[in-house]
Every structure is written in structure tokens, then in C-alpha cells.
Design a protein around this motif. Structure first.
Motif, PDB file in Angstrom:
ATOM      1  N   VAL A   1       2.521   6.279 -10.061  1.00 50.89           N
ATOM      2  CA  VAL A   1       2.184   6.291  -8.635  1.00 50.89           C
ATOM      3  C   VAL A   1       0.695   6.048  -8.418  1.00 50.89           C
ATOM      4  CG1 VAL A   1       1.754   8.775  -8.350  1.00 50.89           C
ATOM      5  CG2 VAL A   1       2.679   7.454  -6.456  1.00 50.89           C
ATOM      6  N   ALA A   2      -0.170   6.569  -9.284  1.00 50.38           N
ATOM      7  CA  ALA A   2      -1.607   6.313  -9.147  1.00 50.38           C
ATOM      8  C   ALA A   2      -1.898   4.825  -9.317  1.00 50.38           C
ATOM      9  CB  ALA A   2      -2.384   7.129 -10.169  1.00 50.38           C
ATOM     10  N   SER A   3      -1.273   4.216 -10.319  1.00 47.60           N
ATOM     11  CA  SER A   3      -1.441   2.785 -10.537  1.00 47.60           C
ATOM     12  C   SER A   3      -0.909   1.984  -9.355  1.00 47.60           C
ATOM     13  CB  SER A   3      -0.712   2.378 -11.825  1.00 47.60           C
ATOM     14  OG  SER A   3      -0.733   0.993 -12.019  1.00 47.60           O
ATOM     15  N   HIS A   4       0.221   2.401  -8.818  1.00 44.39           N
ATOM     16  CA  HIS A   4       0.843   1.678  -7.707  1.00 44.39           C
ATOM     17  C   HIS A   4      -0.013   1.736  -6.449  1.00 44.39           C
ATOM     18  CE1 HIS A   4       3.789  -0.252  -5.350  1.00 44.39           C
ATOM     19  NE2 HIS A   4       4.413   0.810  -4.882  1.00 44.39           N
ATOM     20  N   VAL A   5      -0.516   2.911  -6.111  1.00 39.58           N
ATOM     21  CA  VAL A   5      -1.367   3.042  -4.927  1.00 39.58           C
ATOM     22  C   VAL A   5      -2.592   2.137  -5.050  1.00 39.58           C
ATOM     23  CG1 VAL A   5      -2.879   4.614  -3.654  1.00 39.58           C
ATOM     24  CG2 VAL A   5      -0.583   5.361  -4.312  1.00 39.58           C
ATOM     25  N   ALA A   6      -3.244   2.174  -6.223  1.00 46.85           N
ATOM     26  CA  ALA A   6      -4.451   1.376  -6.425  1.00 46.85           C
ATOM     27  C   ALA A   6      -4.146  -0.116  -6.403  1.00 46.85           C
ATOM     28  CB  ALA A   6      -5.105   1.761  -7.749  1.00 46.85           C
ATOM     29  N   ASN A   7      -3.138  -0.532  -7.153  1.00 46.55           N
ATOM     30  CA  ASN A   7      -2.833  -1.957  -7.246  1.00 46.55           C
ATOM     31  C   ASN A   7      -2.311  -2.531  -5.942  1.00 46.55           C
ATOM     32  OD1 ASN A   7      -3.563  -2.539  -9.949  1.00 46.55           O
ATOM     33  ND2 ASN A   7      -1.701  -1.567 -10.694  1.00 46.55           N
ATOM     34  N   GLN A   8      -1.473  -1.776  -5.230  1.00 51.11           N
ATOM     35  CA  GLN A   8      -0.929  -2.311  -3.990  1.00 51.11           C
ATOM     36  C   GLN A   8      -1.997  -2.371  -2.900  1.00 51.11           C
ATOM     37  OE1 GLN A   8       2.610  -0.413  -2.284  1.00 51.11           O
ATOM     38  NE2 GLN A   8       3.317  -2.462  -1.759  1.00 51.11           N
ATOM     39  N   THR A   9      -2.880  -1.391  -2.846  1.00 47.14           N
ATOM     40  CA  THR A   9      -3.989  -1.457  -1.886  1.00 47.14           C
ATOM     41  C   THR A   9      -4.835  -2.690  -2.144  1.00 47.14           C
ATOM     42  OG1 THR A   9      -4.036   0.963  -1.708  1.00 47.14           O
ATOM     43  CG2 THR A   9      -5.991  -0.233  -0.970  1.00 47.14           C
ATOM     44  N   LEU A  10      -5.104  -2.970  -3.409  1.00 44.48           N
ATOM     45  CA  LEU A  10      -5.873  -4.161  -3.767  1.00 44.48           C
ATOM     46  C   LEU A  10      -5.129  -5.423  -3.353  1.00 44.48           C
ATOM     47  CD1 LEU A  10      -8.347  -5.353  -5.222  1.00 44.48           C
ATOM     48  CD2 LEU A  10      -7.019  -5.270  -7.330  1.00 44.48           C
ATOM     49  N   ALA A  11      -3.826  -5.480  -3.636  1.00 43.30           N
ATOM     50  CA  ALA A  11      -3.042  -6.663  -3.291  1.00 43.30           C
ATOM     51  C   ALA A  11      -3.020  -6.906  -1.787  1.00 43.30           C
ATOM     52  CB  ALA A  11      -1.613  -6.503  -3.814  1.00 43.30           C
ATOM     53  N   LEU A  12      -2.988  -5.849  -0.992  1.00 47.43           N
ATOM     54  CA  LEU A  12      -2.903  -5.981   0.457  1.00 47.43           C
ATOM     55  C   LEU A  12      -4.231  -6.362   1.100  1.00 47.43           C
ATOM     56  CD1 LEU A  12      -0.656  -2.880   1.219  1.00 47.43           C
ATOM     57  CD2 LEU A  12      -0.009  -5.278   1.531  1.00 47.43           C
ATOM     58  N   THR A  13      -5.329  -6.220   0.382  1.00 47.30           N
ATOM     59  CA  THR A  13      -6.647  -6.457   0.978  1.00 47.30           C
ATOM     60  C   THR A  13      -7.385  -7.639   0.357  1.00 47.30           C
ATOM     61  OG1 THR A  13      -7.622  -4.819  -0.530  1.00 47.30           O
ATOM     62  CG2 THR A  13      -6.961  -4.052   1.652  1.00 47.30           C
ATOM     63  N   THR A  14      -6.786  -8.315  -0.588  1.00 44.68           N
ATOM     64  CA  THR A  14      -7.512  -9.363  -1.307  1.00 44.68           C
ATOM     65  C   THR A  14      -7.308 -10.751  -0.719  1.00 44.68           C
ATOM     66  OG1 THR A  14      -8.053 -10.125  -3.543  1.00 44.68           O
ATOM     67  CG2 THR A  14      -5.712  -9.933  -2.998  1.00 44.68           C
ATOM     68  N   THR A  15      -6.366 -10.922   0.228  1.00 44.34           N
ATOM     69  CA  THR A  15      -6.147 -12.212   0.877  1.00 44.34           C
ATOM     70  C   THR A  15      -5.977 -11.993   2.379  1.00 44.34           C
ATOM     71  OG1 THR A  15      -3.727 -12.286   0.869  1.00 44.34           O
ATOM     72  CG2 THR A  15      -4.835 -12.879  -1.196  1.00 44.34           C
ATOM     73  N   SER A  16      -5.909 -13.103   3.117  1.00 41.37           N
ATOM     74  CA  SER A  16      -5.699 -13.018   4.570  1.00 41.37           C
ATOM     75  C   SER A  16      -4.222 -13.069   4.939  1.00 41.37           C
ATOM     76  CB  SER A  16      -6.446 -14.166   5.270  1.00 41.37           C
ATOM     77  OG  SER A  16      -5.937 -15.413   4.836  1.00 41.37           O
TER      78      SER A  16
END
Length: 408
Positions: A330-345
Motif C-alpha cells: 500500500v505504501a508503494s501504491h500510494v506513492a507510485n499512483q500519486t506520481l502517475a497521476l501528476t506526471t502528465t496532463s
């Protein structure tokens, strides 16, 4: 290295109302809906011994049905999740909820494993509602609390996974596995339609064909190294978790433990670790960035795999391993998904790439874990988990990108 602001995308007009943060009641409803719909993907796993008995076969011969659910979810994400950038999510969520309900009812009356697998595939493909809602939450969240809002929905997702294992195992033992699918159909319809009615109305003006988001995925991954790293990391982490968790019921109901399906289902309560860790992980990502949180999660998972191997004979080690692997996931998922959602438009399309990668990794690991258990026992399953973890870590070897360092 291209950043989110320099990446060229098709023109898009956003509706100002979507910039307002989601209310607490809407966020709660989305989290509950996520829990109920996510449970459908994992519903078959704790019921495998009962399904095998009903169809006159051994449990290891039906483990592929759990893998089919994950492949179905990945396929649904590929086709439906990018639509979040193009169409109003209200009718989309309602339609997918109805489709999932129909597939679950078909699963409940399936006459054999082939029909059951087809229905499970269809249900999982349509139950992508959580990944339509997560980008909406991220878009409307304040920048300094974005990861915490995403974590609230992820906590609901993992609560659903726990409920699928614990309540599914108990209900299956008491009423039969068919009634578990039927009950899930009722809950999915009720929560899905309620959430659809509560969502804000959206006007989409993004250009391109309805399913053109699929064609954009390779280019999006190529232009965004941060998104690529997030995808690879979560594929490895989720694959390790899936290999262990998909076959856990086989270990607990066979020698040396010999537990009933209902008792083995209680083991899923260790998954509540996820619900507790998600808000903490969200706060840490907002404060320290994604890279540090993912690195810590991988270290914890690397400790968990040997504990799982020891847990093949020692129950205390198995309990400790279950807590550790859920916290890492879950820690990995929160971090990775937040990054995925904010890295493109295009957050919905980027989220599709991220979650499809994760579930493809999980489905492949689950598919490998069944034969590994049949040939080499629990040690073979732990070896599969270790391999997936090592492959995922390879995605963290290069230097973090700009977005990853600053994703707060």
C-alpha cells in the motif's frame, strides 16, 4: 527529460468546477464504492477450494480463475479507464456498475469452470470504477494534500480486498460460493449507482476518437520516464503480493495447517494493515516525495518474502509476513499512483498505463504461482514473489526524475 508541463498533448478544456476539492461525504462515498467494486476482482481467490470441490477437481487446478480476474481487470482498464479524460464519468460509472452486476449474476449460476472463468473475466473487466474515480479525486484535491486524498481512496480499495478474502471465505463456507457472487452483485449495483448520482457533471471537450487514449499509451510512457518507473515498480510489487496472496488459501487449507476455508479467510484480516498504512503513506509522500517512500516499501517487501517462506511451517512468521507485505504494497501504491497521476496532463490515461502495468504484473505472477505451488510447494511460490520483486526493483535503479523528486 520532458516534464509534465513540456509534454505535448492534444488540446483540452477543463471545467472549473472540477478544481474544487471533493466534499468529505463524496470522498467517503467514493472510498466505499471503491471497496465494494475492488472486492469483485479478488472474490474468487478465497473460494477456490469450494469451487474445486463443487466441480470435482483439486484446488490447484482452478487457481487460474483468480488469474483470469486480474487479466480481465487489466483489459477493462485498458479500454475503459482512459475514457475518464474524454466522457462524463457519471453515466460511465453507472453503465459499468450494471455490466459488472450482470456478469456476477452469470458467475453465480455458472455450470462449469469455463463459464465461471468467462463471467469472472467480464465482471473484472467492467469493475474498473475505482480507477475512474481516483483521477477525479486527485484532480480536485489541493496540491499539498493530493497524496492524502488519493490514499483515502486506496484505503477503501484495500479494505475491499480484505473483505473479499475474509467475508467471502466466511459466506462461502456458510452459504456456498455461488451466493457470494450473488451478494456481491447486489452491493455493486447499489453502491455503483449511488456513486454515479453523486458525481459532479462534467463537460469533456478533449479531441480524438472515443478510444484513442489506448493509442496514446506507448507515447505517453516514452515521454514520461517518471510514469514508466512508477509502472514498473508497481508491477513488481503487486506481482510479488499477488503470487503469495492468490495461493495462500491453498497453503492454509492443505498440510501442514489444514484449516477450513472460513478459518483461512480470517487470515485476510492482516490486510487491514493496508487501511491503516495508506493515510500514513499519503502524508509521507506529500512531505518527502515518492522515491523515498517506494524505496522503503521495497526494503520491507524484501524482508517479507523470506518470512513467507518460513511461514510455510511457522504460523507466527506467516502472520508477520502478511503484515509486512500489505504495508509495503500500500505504501508503494500510494506513492507510485500519486506520481502517475501528476506526471502528465492526461491523468486518466496515465492512470490507465499505471494500473494496467500493475495488474498485468500481478496476473502473470498469479499465473506462475499456481504451477509453482503444484510442482515445488510453498517454496516455489515464494521464489516467484522474489523474482517479481527483483524485476520491479530494476525500475528504481536509475536516477529519479524531476517529478518523482518533487511529487508532494
Amino acid at each position: 527529460m520532458p516534464t509534465a508541463t513540456s509534454t505535448q498533448q492534444a488540446p483540452e478544456v477543463r471545467v472549473p468546477a472540477r478544481e474544487r476539492p471533493a466534499s468529505g461525504s463524496l470522498l467517503l462515498l467514493i472510498a466505499v464504492c471503491t471497496a465494494v467494486t475492488a472486492a469483485n476482482i479478488y472474490l474468487a481467490a478465497p473460494l477456490l477450494p469450494l469451487i474445486a470441490h463443487d466441480f470435482g477437481t483439486v484446488p490447484s487446478a482452478v487457481t487460474w480463475i483468480a488469474s483470469v480476474a486480474q487479466f480481465g481487470y487489466a483489459a477493462g482498464l485498458l479500454f475503459f479507464a482512459p475514457l475518464g479524460d474524454r466522457v462524463n464519468r457519471r453515466p460511465l460509472v453507472a453503465g459499468l456498475s450494471v455490466a459488472t452486476t450482470v456478469a456476477l449474476v452469470v458467475a453465480a449460476v455458472a455450470p462449469g469452470t469455463a463459464a465461471l472463468a468467462a463471467a469472472v473475466f467480464a465482471a473484472a473487466a467492467a469493475t474498473v470504477v475505482p480507477q475512474l474515480l481516483v483521477p477525479l479525486v486527485a484532480e480536485r484535491a489541493p496540491a499539498d494534500r493530493r497524496a492524502r486524498h488519493v490514499a483515502a481512496v486506496i484505503a477503501g480499495l484495500f479494505t475491499g480486498i480484505v473483505a473479499a478474502r475474509v467475508l467471502g471465505g466466511l459466506a462461502g463456507q456458510s452459504f456456498g460460493w455461488r451466493w457470494v457472487f450473488a451478494g456481491s452483485a447486489v452491493l455493486t449495483l447499489a453502491l455503483g449507482l449511488a456513486t454515479a448520482l453523486a458525481l459532479p457533471t462534467e463537460r469533456r471537450t478533449r479531441r480524438g476518437a472515443l478510444f484513442s487514449g489506448i493509442a496514446e499509451l506507448p507515447g505517453l510512457l516514452r515521454r514520461s520516464p517518471d510514469l514508466w518507473r512508477a509502472c514498473l515498480r508497481q508491477a513488481g510489487m503487486f506481482g510479488a503480493w499477488s503470487a503469495l496472496w492468490t495461493t495462500l488459501a491453498l497453503l492454509l487449507t492443505g498440510p501442514p495447517y489444514g484449516l477450513s476455508t472460513a478459518t483461512a479467510g480470517f487470515f485476510g484480516l492482516f490486510g487491514l494493515t493496508s487501511t491503516a498504512v495508506a493515510p500514513l503513506a499519503g502524508g509521507l509522500v506529500d512531505r518527502f516525495g515518492a522515491a523515498r517512500v517506494v524505496g522503503t516499501a521495497y526494503l520491507l517487501a524484501a524482508v517479507a518474502v523470506p518470512l513467507f517462506w518460513l511461514g510455510g511451517q511457522v504460523l507466527v512468521a506467516l502472520c508477520a509476513a502478511a503484515i509486512a507485505i500489505h504495508a509495503a504494497l500500500v505504501a508503494s501504491h500510494v506513492a507510485n499512483q500519486t506520481l502517475a497521476l501528476t506526471t502528465t496532463s492526461t491523468p486518466a490515461t496515465a492512470n490507465t498505463a499505471y494500473v494496467v502495468s500493475g495488474f498485468a504484473g500481478g496476473a502473470l505472477a498469479s499465473a506462475a504461482a499456481g504451477p509453482a505451488f503444484g510442482h515445488w510447494g510453498w517454496g516455489g511460490v515464494c521464489a516467484v514473489a522474489g523474482v517479481w520483486l527483483a524485476l520491479g526493483w530494476a525500475g528504481t535503479a536509475s536516477r529519479p526524475g524531476r517529478q518523482e523528486r518533487s511529487a508532494r
